[in-house]
Design an enzyme around this catalytic site. Structure first.
Site, PDB file in Angstrom:
ATOM      1  CB  ALA A 187      -0.923   0.002   1.221  1.00  0.00           C
TER       2      ALA A 187
ATOM      3  N   GLY B 242       0.721  -5.763   0.375  1.00  0.00           N
ATOM      4  CA  GLY B 242      -0.223  -5.864  -0.729  1.00  0.00           C
ATOM      5  C   GLY B 242       0.411  -6.313  -2.025  1.00  0.00           C
TER       6      GLY B 242
ATOM      7  CD  GLU C 112      -2.554  -8.718   1.324  1.00  0.00           C
ATOM      8  OE1 GLU C 112      -3.269  -9.167   2.232  1.00  0.00           O
ATOM      9  OE2 GLU C 112      -2.457  -7.498   1.080  1.00  0.00           O
TER      10      GLU C 112
ATOM     11  CD  GLU D 172       0.435  -6.691   5.190  1.00  0.00           C
ATOM     12  OE1 GLU D 172       0.061  -6.565   4.012  1.00  0.00           O
ATOM     13  OE2 GLU D 172       1.151  -7.662   5.566  1.00  0.00           O
TER      14      GLU D 172
END
Length: 339
Positions: free
Chosen positions: A141, A186, A189, A209
């Protein structure tokens, strides 16, 4: 005991009905006209249905360096439809060098738009997700953007990231993540949403995270355990550990690891080799094989076998199946049309 025995047929019927509904829902995802095989009922998809949804790619201009023509270029995402021997392969190239390819509002919007167009594109056979920035896949992110958000904005934005990653996971054709650099949070991910992951040995990847007092919010807590097992996934998430390519290969996070080349695109070139292996196969079969695997892994074996049966049934009336048999008999390369 007698009451339990009497109730058993009803319970079994309920279970079978539930499985039938699940398999029917699975077939519904393939589009109008699908039906279940054997005792299941419903309309069957004919070859015309496939002809509308899947046809081979048409020709186009020769590509730069032979890889493809850049049909759509924007600041943060480049979508290339490759040509010549690579026709049918689409490359999604992330290009945010100034922010380490981090997931901003704009990039998420562009990814969503691109995926929405690709999922219904008749020419697409395989999709590669890569970076256009040397040494970086995606750093996760965009925290500089995130820190400016009101707390009430964070949840909805993370939901948008999750939704886009889910859209990538649900693409009907094979997807390959080429990890030639850093893939954190992310970014990993995003790679986990792809069917296959390949990486350079120098790449770094992890769900980090918990270091920032949050958890993976783009599907990482669900897809990582499914990829490498629950215990090891917990260990990696709890520790926020970062793995290199060799370590990622050892735990099953990626399928192939390559020594990085001078151009910095070893993983991409391996992804391209894999995509070329997929191109000659029947496009209808590729689509239903992916669906059968994805849906079957989420249910018990009996239901999974019913899903496989339902998917297999859809290949039987296709012209591609008959072409495959004829090509085998004539000892030649089949010419599939996706119908």
């Amino acid at each position: 005991m007698a009451a339990a025995a009497a109730a058993a047929p009803g319970a079994l019927g309920t279970l079978q009905a539930g499985r039938a509904r699940l398999v029917a829902a699975c077939c519904a995802r393939l589009g109008p006209g699908w039906r279940l095989p054997g005792p299941w009922t419903g309309p069957r998809a004919g070859p015309a249905t496939w002809a509308r949804g899947w046809t081979p790619a048409i020709g186009g201009p020769a590509s730069r360096r032979g890889f493809g023509s850049e049909v759509k270029t924007e600041d943060e995402l480049r979508v290339r439809h490759l040509e010549e021997e690579n026709r049918g392969i689409v490359v999604l190239g992330i290009n945010r060098a100034s922010a380490k390819n981090s997931l901003s509002k704009n990039l998420i919007k562009m990814l969503s738009k691109a995926v929405d167009a690709l999922k219904s594109d008749k020419k697409v056979r395989t999709i590669i997700v890569r970076s256009e920035v040397p040494g970086i896949f995606c750093a996760g992110a965009d925290l500089k953007e995130r820190v400016k958000m009101n707390p009430s904005e964070v949840g909805p934005f993370v939901s948008k990231i999750r939704a886009v990653i889910n859209e990538i996971a649900n693409l009907p054709v094979p997807t390959i993540a080429a990890i030639d650099g850093l893939a954190l949070g992310g970014g990993l991910e995003l790679a986990l949403a792809c069917d296959i992951r390949v990486a350079a040995s120098s790449a770094k990847m992890g769900l980090v995270e918990t270091k920032m007092a949050i958890i993976p919010g783009g599907g990482g807590t669900q897809r990582l355990p499914r990829a490498i097992g629950m215990s090891l996934a917990k260990e990696l998430i709890f520790s926020a550990r970062v793995l290199d390519g060799q370590e990622a290969k050892a735990v099953g996070l990626i399928s192939h690891v390559l020594e990085q080349n001078q151009e910095g695109d070893a993983a991409y070139r391996k992804a391209l080799d894999l995509a070329r292996e997929f191109l000659p196969q029947g496009p209808v079969a590729m689509r239903v094989a992916k669906l059968a695997i994805n849906q079957g892994m989420e249910v018990d074996l009996v239901t999974g076998l019913a899903i496989e049966e339902a998917c297999y049934a859809q290949t039987i009336p296709t012209k591609d199946r008959l072409e495959g048999l004829l090509a085998f008999k004539e000892k030649r390369t089949p010419r599939y049309k996706g119908e």
